[in-house]
Design a protein around this motif. Structure first.
Motif, PDB file in Angstrom:
ATOM      1  N   ARG B  12      44.291   6.750 -13.096  1.00 19.30           N
ATOM      2  CA  ARG B  12      45.478   7.369 -14.445  1.00 19.30           C
ATOM      3  C   ARG B  12      45.712   6.488 -15.462  1.00 19.30           C
ATOM      4  O   ARG B  12      46.016   5.428 -15.071  1.00 19.30           O
ATOM      5  CB  ARG B  12      46.674   7.180 -13.896  1.00 19.30           C
ATOM      6  N   SER B  14      45.931   4.966 -18.938  1.00 19.26           N
ATOM      7  CA  SER B  14      47.464   5.012 -19.682  1.00 19.26           C
ATOM      8  C   SER B  14      47.235   4.975 -21.219  1.00 19.26           C
ATOM      9  O   SER B  14      45.718   4.463 -21.478  1.00 19.26           O
ATOM     10  CB  SER B  14      47.425   3.587 -19.655  1.00 19.26           C
ATOM     11  N   ASN B  21      38.303   8.056 -15.987  1.00 15.65           N
ATOM     12  CA  ASN B  21      39.435   8.850 -15.375  1.00 15.65           C
ATOM     13  C   ASN B  21      38.943   9.489 -14.639  1.00 15.65           C
ATOM     14  O   ASN B  21      39.881  10.249 -13.626  1.00 15.65           O
ATOM     15  CB  ASN B  21      40.462   9.080 -16.551  1.00 15.65           C
ATOM     16  N   ASN B  55      49.914  10.654 -14.569  1.00 11.86           N
ATOM     17  CA  ASN B  55      51.076  10.351 -14.688  1.00 11.86           C
ATOM     18  C   ASN B  55      51.790  10.449 -13.668  1.00 11.86           C
ATOM     19  O   ASN B  55      51.513  11.496 -12.964  1.00 11.86           O
ATOM     20  CB  ASN B  55      51.869   9.841 -16.319  1.00 11.86           C
ATOM     21  N   ASN B 251      49.320  11.021 -25.383  1.00  6.70           N
ATOM     22  CA  ASN B 251      48.973  10.189 -25.273  1.00  6.70           C
ATOM     23  C   ASN B 251      49.583   9.070 -25.971  1.00  6.70           C
ATOM     24  O   ASN B 251      48.502   7.898 -25.460  1.00  6.70           O
ATOM     25  CB  ASN B 251      47.072   9.945 -25.312  1.00  6.70           C
ATOM     26  N   THR B 253      51.604   5.080 -26.087  1.00  5.65           N
ATOM     27  CA  THR B 253      52.221   4.081 -25.138  1.00  5.65           C
ATOM     28  C   THR B 253      53.387   4.236 -25.303  1.00  5.65           C
ATOM     29  O   THR B 253      54.515   3.344 -25.440  1.00  5.65           O
ATOM     30  CB  THR B 253      51.153   3.320 -24.889  1.00  5.65           C
TER      31      THR B 253
END
Lengths: 333, 333
Positions: B12, B14, B21, B55, B251, B253
């Motif tokens: 997954r 981040s 990925n 996610n 995307n 964070t």
């Protein structure tokens, strides 16, 4: 010559208003011309939305003017009626020119009220603008359905206390409220809220999770900010938000932090809808029938926080913004 | 034994996904059992919403599983049909198991498409999910009326380019688009957008003010963040927002900083409504009739950015997130 007092806007507040922003002015009491009514106000409404009108910003109502009287909902007794006006002296009427002892009003802006049905002040509260706001928000804007779980912020305020009760009376499975003190939380519980919390006790998100562990379907927003963000997080698929007020930020000089989770509205198919009561007059008959019926039957409770004397009206308004009222904030003249 | 390639989720991401990925896996090609169809995929869709499924978060579609193939819309040719399936080898079908060369699909998840009406890839674009998304967002979610001024973000993307054209074809007075490069801005103008701007050229709020000086009535949001904040500021009374995507923050964070002006929705009586295309299948017949008609008449244009080979599908997806596509991003197998 008789004179009367008015409250003028002395200056526009920046951030929180102060007593300096208001000025008490003594003016001659005028005589009504043709089509006009002179009313002696007996009780007037003090409302959060007035804060927005103190800014020089175009909105759905024009801003207050500096060095002119404030205005707002009021009830009073007809002193004299001008030519062509079918109102008798002594009659109790509702109109929009509060914040003064004597109001000279155009007859079309005046509505007689029946004080045998409810006390005059109720027409500024449960049977008036706050009542219709709560009713329209729950019934039409949020389209609440029986079985919904409903969250109401400012649950001890004029609109919130009615919104929660209306939701419950119309079949909500669970009604949760937030408020700003232990006293208000206890009051919301007395009104029949299934759960209530003081938003000072921790993050709203956490408190709401405890109060509504399975999520919510409707949020009646009087506050904005972190309350709205918490509600967006807690809303279930196809949830609805009635955006009624944002008192958390009325006095803010910095823009609030965003509801940082608004993108959740996509996957959850949420609807957020802002509204003002003036767009919902088509509901008035249904509102008076339904809410009036609950009041007569003793199923719906409303309370007032009353301040005496026009001189104290600015302090009443400041107290309202600080959240010092339970239920409807009024000034008795 | 014949084998085929699949793209698996290796881990997954981040923040921004990376090639790590993804993993290319060679697997045996199965035979269809009763009620199943084996399809050789010829073209597959690459969509922004896939980022959310990477996610481990519950949403309207389940998350992708690690070490299992990704999926998404695809068109292919029937290789073999199991017992009880009325599909002939060679027939072109639409289904939901892309990201692999051979797909074993339950027959009820497969829809034959007519390649004499439009090329197979159109069923992944203008006549497919992006087309219905654009149509539902403009027509139903935002309830666009003739004469409205409409703002569309990601105007050169698969959904945005169609939303703007559909708005115009249904009588919008003015359609404004934003996009992420001069090439895309020029492309939006070619499509018939009345104005378009590159959001890198300055604050979105300023660019939107220049492009729609009298404000907007509808905002079709594919982006979120500062675009949504600018739109809330520009919306006129009773304006509507169709919340379709939030690619600006897929995307991220950190939570986004905008929109900070959501309280404007109250006085302007705005409605913001999140939606997903799956809730709007009742519009499919009207959509196919109307959009199909415009396509046949040459009134609606759609373009594709095509990447060749399943091996390059991860790079196509990363390019999509970086905004490297004009129109619909596809992988040809």
């Amino acid at each position: 010559m008789t004179t009367g007092l008015e409250v003028h806007l002395a200056s526009r507040p920046s951030g929180w208003p102060t007593p300096d922003n208001f000025r008490l002015v003594e003016v001659p009491v005028p005589s009504p011309g043709p089509g006009q009514v002179l009313v002696r106000n007996t009780v007037m409404s003090v409302d959060p939305y007035m804060r927005g009108r103190m800014n020089d910003v175009k909105s759905y109502v024009p801003p207050f003017r500096v060095d002119a009287p404030l205005d707002g909902g009021a009830v009073g007794e007809v002193v004299a009626a001008g030519e062509g006006v079918a109102l008798a002296p002594g009659q109790t009427v509702l109109h929009g020119l509060g914040w003064r002892e004597y109001a000279l009003v155009e007859a079309r802006g005046v509505r007689p009220v029946d004080v045998t049905v409810a006390p005059a002040s109720a027409y500024l509260g449960a049977l008036g603008m706050p009542g219709l706001t709560a009713y329209a928000g729950v019934v039409e804007v949020a389209a609440m359905k029986p079985g919904d779980t409903v969250f109401v912020s400012a649950a001890a305020g004029a609109v919130g206390s009615l919104a929660g009760q209306i939701a419950k009376l119309r079949g909500a499975a669970r009604v949760v409220g937030s408020a700003g003190s232990a006293t208000k939380v206890a009051y919301a519980r007395e009104l029949g809220f299934d759960a209530a919390f003081d938003y000072h006790d921790g993050p709203v998100r956490e408190s709401l999770r405890v109060a509504a562990p399975d999520g919510i379907d409707v949020y009646f927003d009087n506050v904005g900010g972190d309350h709205l963000e918490a509600a967006i997080g807690a809303l279930r698929n196809h949830g609805r938000v009635a955006l009624c007020g944002a008192i958390a930020q009325y006095n803010a000089t910095e823009p609030p932090a965003a509801p940082r989770n608004l993108a959740l509205a996509i996957g959850k198919r949420l609807t957020l809808r802002g509204f003002i009561v003036g767009d919902h007059n088509h509901l008035r008959d249904a509102f008076v029938a339904e809410v009036g019926g609950w009041l007569r039957a003793g199923q719906l409770r409303y309370d007032e926080t009353v301040v005496d004397g026009l001189r104290n009206a600015p302090e009443a308004f400041l107290g309202l913004l600080r959240g010092e009222n339970l239920g409807k904030m009024l000034v008795r003249l």
